[in-house]
Design a protein around this motif. Structure first.
Motif, PDB file in Angstrom:
ATOM      1  N   GLN A  67       0.820  -1.195   0.000  1.00 11.57           N
ATOM      2  CA  GLN A  67       0.000   0.000   0.000  1.00 11.57           C
ATOM      3  C   GLN A  67       0.852   1.241   0.000  1.00 11.57           C
ATOM      4  N   VAL A  96       1.603   1.822  -3.602  1.00 11.90           N
ATOM      5  CA  VAL A  96       0.468   2.091  -4.482  1.00 11.90           C
ATOM      6  C   VAL A  96      -0.009   3.527  -4.338  1.00 11.90           C
ATOM      7  N   LYS A  97       0.121   4.029  -3.154  1.00 13.43           N
ATOM      8  CA  LYS A  97      -0.420   5.347  -2.857  1.00 13.43           C
ATOM      9  C   LYS A  97       0.094   6.424  -3.819  1.00 13.43           C
ATOM     10  N   SER A  98       1.231   6.194  -4.404  1.00 19.20           N
ATOM     11  CA  SER A  98       1.906   7.295  -5.078  1.00 19.20           C
ATOM     12  C   SER A  98       1.085   7.996  -6.149  1.00 19.20           C
ATOM     13  N   TYR A  99       0.629   7.293  -7.160  1.00 12.14           N
ATOM     14  CA  TYR A  99      -0.127   8.049  -8.151  1.00 12.14           C
ATOM     15  C   TYR A  99      -1.006   7.192  -9.058  1.00 12.14           C
ATOM     16  N   VAL A 100      -1.821   7.885  -9.764  1.00  8.76           N
ATOM     17  CA  VAL A 100      -2.651   7.261 -10.785  1.00  8.76           C
ATOM     18  C   VAL A 100      -1.941   7.481 -12.106  1.00  8.76           C
TER      19      VAL A 100
END
Lengths: 454, 1069
Positions: A114, A117-121
């Motif tokens: 997690q 993953v948080k970093s970006y779209v």
């Protein structure tokens, strides 16, 4: 928590030495990926090992060093991959820049995942589905996105386009997500015709399916005759290790086989045709292959014995094909086509029982005479005489093999029995393939004459 | 009962397993229109149920048909507990209400569930029987067509422009109602989706009513926006241009989708319309513009050809009655045209039928004279045929007599355009300005430059806003420049949030301001007008932009108000006609921005605050044109400038995108100069260095686009430039300090590398061209072979929140967006990325989100094209020098050997005369064609989606209806769907799939003018939840591939599809 931003690979030694002080014993180094499946710890472990092997390019020197270091720490500690501490390394650019290397204490893998993953779209969606088949192949091989990008980088994708590693990785991840969602359709390719979510041209669709169902003979050889159980699936590690095919790929092939098997198992009609239509396979060869696999699996033929280990998948496939065409319900002589292809024709098996008559002394001698007479010209003398001596035993073995096909347990051991009781004795006496062929032909023909006379 | 809706549910396929025990589903369908609902039988135990139901009938008023979408909901029957929802289909019924559109909707619609996405498809057939209703006071506006396409749709001829229409609808956001606390996310999302859909229907109906009142028959350039204001509700705004369109019998649409007007068409409507007199005003050089007076003359067809003097001498000689602007290359051609009577079709430069105009007519003066005449906007478009006009240009006197403006929508009658009395019955009453209370009378005499709210209506009358971006040739005679107006408001200050008045007032203010800017530029209309908002908590930033222009109608007024305010006028490229905002005035933009920066009270060092409108202070002191960005690559024109302002929690972001072009007639821009407060010698040096770097960069660009060597070649090139600004950004053009030079960059901090970063774009890969216009200036439309891929890219990233790194980081993000695009589409080379549109958001404190949509169009191998061109002497008439024959095809090079070849190409397109006379060279990069990897896009029955208004390689046969829908998708298992990325990817894919299904159900095979107007992603990683809202719109069309025989019955995309009973002949209104 330790944060470190490294500019370039020159600093790597410094970094490692710094780790030396700070990393608590028992540290476990893992590369974490976004793929949901990667949360599984055992897979992560495998990945780490693989990364270590794969990352050979000079750019990845730094990365390698950290991995080496971590493995070293683990070994020194005597505890193999203790899951208490994780270093997550984010390898972000091709210039070997680590944007951040962090040591996370006592984090579960999912929590660590997690964290990344948080970093970006970062998504790219097109109106048409365009498949980069080079990438698709790598995905089928089960490489995680990051390694795949590294592989592509080594193949020189970046040189020709002038892009950075960042873009390559993003593209790879993007494509992998697409493939993962396409996988739902690939598992049941007939759905392609009914779906409107993806706009794919037929050519691409065909290639997608064919590639997805393509299998490695070495892997399939390992799966032949095995029960397609979950337990066996979990043991695919060994297969992967033995065949050098990535585990994910092995799993896919296993699943494919299992899916095909489950689908056509109970289905009447031609095995090959069923497979071809239900899985939209474009090549006959692939369908034949699956037909053979399904046939073999259905009868649970024993193929793992040491005696059989020299046989390749092609050998088995050859046999299975012959069995399907001659012994099963689709055989030409079989007049009852209602039942399934996967099973042996019951009336044929009944007929085999009648061969027992050949073991009677009277018929045996007569049979022997015919065979030996007709072989006189084609066999050299030495072989001829040795056959003459052993004829009774040989014939008996063959007959009992045929007779045994009525019992499923003996069917299972068919291959090993044939090898052990028929082929090996002949080979010991120096028989060639041609010799064997003529003998068996004569053996068969003689029975016809015999029966006729009788 | 004015309408009966009939629905037949045929079957469904691919339903999900809803019953674990049987692995099957017991499905039935609920059909709802408004409050009324019916349902089918339960089809037990099947994943592919067949209902083949009876026709379900709904007898409703036509308002309902317009407002409410048809709602089909598939449920799993459950005996004991509540039925489980499988998915829904919303069908907009509006396409069925238009006369010439299909009378039936039929096809497979994806079953969409807001929690699970697409789960199977539903096959339905929908029909409407409409009864004629002569009720004058009806609330519906059936029959008004809406086009998102910002130009005259292919296959139609523009007859009138009635003016600007707008409407605004406000509603509570269900997400913020108390009930939302107790209902499931699914029903909450569905309630919201239904509301959006209904509001959008209402909005269109209300706009349609206005159009009807004005006597129009269609809306083009329709834009619809949602403002999610949060607590104070949802606002939906629509703007458009009301027009009267005439369907052409034989739609010989050009591939570019421009209004193709054929000769024979004329004969069918005999002699009613004669070619419009258009005065081509002098293209005034910015330098001389202020002082030059423009003259027009009634008999401009006869002036002696002044073919020899250049443009500057044109200005210098006011004795010249009528000055044409000529491109150096084209001179011989166009003058010969005016010599021989019938003028060159594209540059219709005759001012037929004009009363002799006063020599100098200041704008205000002219208004007061022409107040009445100008108070309606029924510009007529007699004939705007691009090519065959010359045959029909008659002698001036008869043309004046016979010109009439009969519209089928109005009572037919020869209404002279200038005699306003005949038109007042329709136009003055229903004038575009629905928002203004008073009707526009002729009291324009008090046209004072400052604006005041009482004059709203007057302003509105005089300065029409056109949402269209492309006009029939000759409509626009002058382009003034970019005008923009912005305003910051506080949402919590709205007195009664449920009512639209406050917002109406806001927008009126802005439009008024914009109009005043327009007038200050000496222009009379705004073209390419668009509106935008950005909301952050309680702050809402409203902005409106457009390009000031003079149009033909203004021209027809006896007094020609030109000159004074025209700072730089451009000759619009008639052929391309795709170009929009010419010329940026960055100075304005920035100074406005400053104002806003002040009013978002967090930071206000430069407090202009409170004063939300910074007037354009122009007329008095004409300010320099700043082409700051593009000057770095030596471009001197920007097309389709799009500016976006976003208010975030901690920052203010401004993004400008444009396609730069070098227009030979305009002087080359000087090198940008840097200015800054220089406290120390050291900084001075640094500044010098920076200046040097810019100079180097400029040189690089020059080399790249070969502007050094060729002075006259009209080189166009792209460059999309982004300016970023945040609350601490330093690269502002401080205009008010009296800096009257052009191309000035002000730098506060020499260490700030943002200036440099801003000025450099990453180079696009060889063989790939990029522009945000619909066609690339300089690439003929015939080279654009086929659509390859429409793409949507969503990119969200955390920003480096440190003050120093922010601007740099920002431009880096844009760079990486570009790089990603280039890399993704690398296999499609040679290609053109066009229609590129950026939308930036600041969803979280330190996050920035960029959504890009665009189209990748295949460019035909230019070698073959060139050779054919150079061989055919068709263009020999124009005095064009071919720079180099196109023989040099470089074969088999490795891709690194970039061989710049100079190609001068003639555009073969008809109606491209104006560009035919400018040579452009195409930088031909030698790219190894990987034939194996060339994407084969020829999907059978494929549905194209394109942000552009045309389908390359195809001809648009007919427009079937506009599509506009709001999607909501939510997930509570984010990790399982592959994280936010997986979630977004899936969602966008699904949205596109649904759009395609709707297009195909209408019998179309393409969606043009596609626009993703909204994309809001709310993300809660910790709760494993995500929600996303996407609004898309576009026009469904049916297009035929070039070369295909035009069948009377349009191609049916799916075999099960209905039969088209309507023949093209019924399309003529």
């Amino acid at each position: 928590m330790l944060q470190y931003d490294s500019e370039a690979s020159q600093k790597d030694t410094a970094l490692v030495s710094m780790f030396n002080d700070k990393i608590p014993q028992g540290t476990h180094l893992l590369e974490l990926c976004e793929h949901p499946e990667d949360n599984h710890v055992s897979q992560l472990r495998r990945r780490t090992q693989q990364s270590y092997v794969i990352q050979e390019s000079p750019e990845n020197e730094f990365y390698k060093k950290i991995l080496t270091y971590a493995v070293h720490v683990n070994k020194a500690n005597g505890k193999k991959f203790k899951n208490s501490r994780i270093i997550s390394a984010f390898y972000l650019s091709d210039t070997c820049k680590f944007s951040s290397v962090s040591v996370i204490d006592h984090l579960s893998t999912s929590a660590a995942a997690q964290h990344i993953v948080k970093s970006y779209v970062d998504v790219f969606v097109g109106n048409y589905i365009v498949i980069d088949f080079e990438l698709y192949d790598l995905w089928l091989n089960g490489l995680p996105a990051h390694e795949c990008a590294v592989t592509l980088q080594q193949r020189g994708v970046l040189q020709s386009t002038g892009a950075r590693f960042d873009e390559l990785l993003s593209d790879t991840k993007d494509s992998f997500r697409l493939y993962a969602s396409l996988e739902q359709l690939l598992k049941c390719p007939t759905k392609f015709g009914n779906q409107s979510v993806y706009q794919i041209d037929p050519e691409t669709q065909k290639t997608l399916i064919d590639k997805y169902y393509k299998s490695d003979d070495v892997v399939i050889r390992e799966l032949l005759g095995r029960k397609l159980s979950t337990r066996n699936r979990n043991n695919l590690d060994d297969v992967s290790e033995k065949t050098k095919v990535p585990l994910r790929s092995c799993c896919r092939q296993f699943d494919n086989v299992k899916r095909v098997f489950k689908t056509v198992e109970e289905m009447p009609g031609s095995l090959e045709k069923n497979i071809k239509t239900l899985f939209c396979l474009s090549s006959d060869k692939l369908a034949k292959k699956y037909a053979a696999i399904v046939f073999m699996t259905n009868h649970r033929f024993e193929t793992t014995k040491k005696r059989l280990s020299h046989l390749t998948f092609d050998d088995f496939m050859y046999c299975a094909e012959l069995m399907i065409t001659n012994w099963s319900y689709s055989a030409a002589e079989c007049d009852n086509h209602e039942d399934m292809d996967v099973d042996l024709d019951r009336s044929f098996l009944q007929d085999l029982r009648e061969l027992k008559i050949l073991t009677d002394k009277q018929h045996l001698d007569e049979h022997k005479m015919y065979v030996m007479n007709s072989l006189k010209t084609s066999l050299i003398k030495k072989k001829h005489s040795s056959l003459e001596d052993n004829y009774k035993a040989t014939s008996k073995t063959i007959i009992s093999l045929a007779y045994g096909l009525n019992h499923s347990k003996e069917v299972r051991n068919f291959f090993s029995d044939v090898i052990e009781e028929v082929i090996e004795p002949f080979m010991n006496t120096g028989w060639t393939y041609e010799d064997m062929k003529t003998f068996l032909q004569m053996y068969k023909d003689a029975v016809n004459i015999l029966t006729f006379i009788y | 009962m004015p309408g009966t809706l009939k629905v037949k549910v045929v079957s469904a396929r691919g339903l999900p397993v809803m019953d674990r025990s049987t692995d099957l589903t017991d499905a039935f369908v609920e059909i709802k229109l408004g409050p009324e609902g019916q349902k089918t039988d339960v089809c037990k135990k099947s994943l592919n149920p067949q209902w083949n139901s009876e026709w379900f009938k709904f007898e409703v008023e036509d308002e309902v048909l317009q407002d409410e979408p048809l709602e089909l909901r598939v449920l799993d029957h459950d005996t004991y507990s509540a039925h489980d929802a499988i998915g829904k289909v919303y069908i907009d019924l509006n396409p069925l209400l238009v006369k010439e559109s299909p009378s039936i909707i039929s096809g497979w619609f994806p079953l969409y569930d807001t929690m699970h996405g697409i789960r199977g498809d539903l096959n339905v057939i929908v029909k409407i029987d409409l009864f004629s209703d002569f009720n004058k006071f009806r609330q519906s506006s059936c029959g008004i067509q809406f086009f998102c396409t910002p130009e005259v749709p292919a296959g139609y001829r523009l007859q009138y422009v009635h003016g600007f229409v707008e409407e605004l609808v406000v509603n509570d956001d269900p997400e913020y109602q108390w009930i939302d606390k107790i209902r499931t996310p699914r029903s909450s999302n569905e309630a919201r989706q239904r509301l959006f859909s209904k509001m959008s229907g209402q909005l269109a109906r209300k706009i349609g009513l206005k159009v009807l009142e004005m006597g129009g028959g269609a809306v083009i350039g329709y834009q619809q926006c949602f403002d999610l204001e949060g607590e104070s509700g949802i606002v939906i705004r629509g703007i458009g241009t009301a027009v009267t369109l005439v369907r052409l019998r034989d739609a010989q649409a050009s591939p570019l989708g421009m209004s193709p007007l054929k000769d024979y068409q004329r004969s069918m409507v005999p002699a009613l319309h004669i070619s419009t007199p258009i005065v081509m005003t002098t293209n005034i050089n910015p330098m001389h513009a202020r002082r030059s007076l423009h003259l027009t003359h009634p008999h401009s067809l006869t002036p002696p050809p002044h073919s020899d003097h250049n443009q500057h001498s044109d200005h210098a000689t006011p004795t010249c009655h009528h000055s044409h602007y000529h491109h150096p290359r084209s001179r011989s051609r166009s003058t010969s045209g005016s010599d021989s009577g019938p003028c060159s079709p594209i540059r219709l430069s005759s001012s037929l039928g004009h009363a002799p105009s006063p020599l100098t007519a200041p704008p205000y003066h002219s208004h007061s004279q022409q107040g009445c005449a100008l108070s309606h906007f029924a510009f007529d478009f007699p004939y705007s045929s691009p090519l065959q006009e010359e045959n029909h240009v008659p002698s001036p006197p008869p043309s004046k007599k016979e010109r009439s403006t009969t519209s089928p929508m109005k009572v037919a009658g020869p209404t002279n355009r200038r005699s306003s009395d005949s038109d007042t019955s329709t136009t003055s009453k229903g004038n575009s300005v629905g928002e203004s209370s008073g009707s526009g009378n002729g009291s324009v005499s008090k046209n004072c430059p400052r604006m005041c709210s009482q004059q709203v209506n007057i302003e509105l009358m005089e300065f029409p806003l056109f949402t269209m971006t492309t006009f029939p040739p000759g409509f626009i005679t002058h382009l003034g420049g970019v005008v923009a107006a912005r305003s910051v408001k506080l949402l919590d200050k709205i007195h009664n949030p449920e009512e639209p008045e406050t917002r109406d007032a806001w927008w009126n203010e802005i439009r008024t301001e914009l109009r005043s800017h327009t007038r200050a530029m000496g222009c009379h209309a705004v073209i390419g007008y668009s509106e935008q908002t950005s909301i952050c908590d309680e702050i809402i930033l409203l902005s409106a932009t457009g390009t000031a222009a003079k149009n033909q109608s203004a021209r027809q007024a006896p007094s020609l108000p030109t000159g004074a305010g025209d700072k730089n006028t451009f000759l619009i490229d008639r052929d391309q006609n795709k170009k929009l905002f010419v010329d940026v005035n960055l100075a304005n933009q920035v100074s406005q921005k400053l104002g806003h920066g002040g009013s978002t009270d967090d930071v206000s060092p430069r407090v202009n605050c409170g004063l939300c409108h910074i007037p354009y202070k122009p007329a008095s002191s004409p300010f320099p044109i700043n082409l700051t960005q593009c000057s770095s690559c030596n471009m001197n024109g920007l097309f389709k400038l799009q500016m976006q302002f976003v208010v975030g929690e901690k920052m203010l972001v401004a993004v400008a995108t444009a396609t730069g072009a070098f227009l030979a007639p305009l002087p080359s821009p000087p090198v940008p100069r840097l200015l800054g407060q220089i406290p120390s010698e050291e900084e001075n040096v640094a500044l010098q260095e920076l200046q040097l770097k810019i100079r180097e960069q400029l040189q690089q660009y020059k080399d790249l686009y070969q502007l050094n060597t060729i002075d006259f070649a009209n080189q166009t090139c792209q460059s999309s430039v982004h300016t970023d600004d945040s609350d601490d950004d330093t690269s502002d053009l401080d205009f008010s300090t009296g800096n009257k030079d052009t191309f000035v960059l002000e730098v506060d901090d020499t260490r700030d590398s943002s200036v440099k970063a801003m000025l450099s774009d990453i180079p696009q890969p060889a063989g790939m061209q990029v522009c945000n216009t619909s066609t690339m200036p300089g690439i003929p439309a015939s080279c654009l072979v086929a659509n390859m891929q429409m793409f949507t890219q969503v990119f969200r990233r955390q920003l480096d929140s440190s003050q120093q790194g922010l601007p740099k980081d920002f431009s880096e993000i844009f760079d990486s967006v570009y790089r990603r695009l280039y890399f993704k589409l690398r296999r499609m080379i040679p290609c053109l990325l066009c229609g590129l549109s950026f939308s930036v958001g600041a969803p979280e404190e330190d996050e920035i989100e960029i959504a890009v949509t665009g189209m990748c169009v295949a460019i035909e191998d230019n070698n073959s094209h060139n050779s054919s061109l150079t061989e055919t002497p068709m263009t020999g008439a124009s005095s064009k020098s071919l720079l180099k024959p196109a023989s040099s095809s470089v074969v088999g090079a490795s891709g690194e050997n970039i061989d710049d070849m100079m190609f001068t190409m003639e555009e073969v397109m008809e109606g491209s005369a104006a560009s035919a006379n400018k040579g452009f060279k195409l930088r031909k990069e030698n790219v190894k064609m990987k034939t194996s990897q060339v994407f084969s896009h020829q999907v059978i029955n494929s549905i194209e989606i394109t942000p552009m208004t045309y389908v390359p390689g195809s001809r648009i046969e007919r427009y079937i209806g506009s599509y506009n829908f709001f999607f909501i998708r939510e997930t509570s298992s984010l990790k399982e769907v592959g994280g936010v990325c997986g979630f977004m990817q899936k969602f966008i894919t699904e949205v596109l799939a649904i759009v395609r299904a709707h297009v195909s159900s209408l019998g179309g095979n393409a969606l043009v003018a596609y626009n993703m107007t909204q994309c809001v992603l709310l993300n809660n990683e910790h709760k494993n939840q995500s929600q996303c809202l996407i609004n898309v719109c576009g026009d469904a069309v049916s297009a035929t591939k070039d070369g295909e025989v035009i069948a009377l019955v349009p191609e049916v995309p799916q075999p099960h599809y209905r039969k088209h009973s309507d023949s093209p002949s019924s399309y003529v209104t």
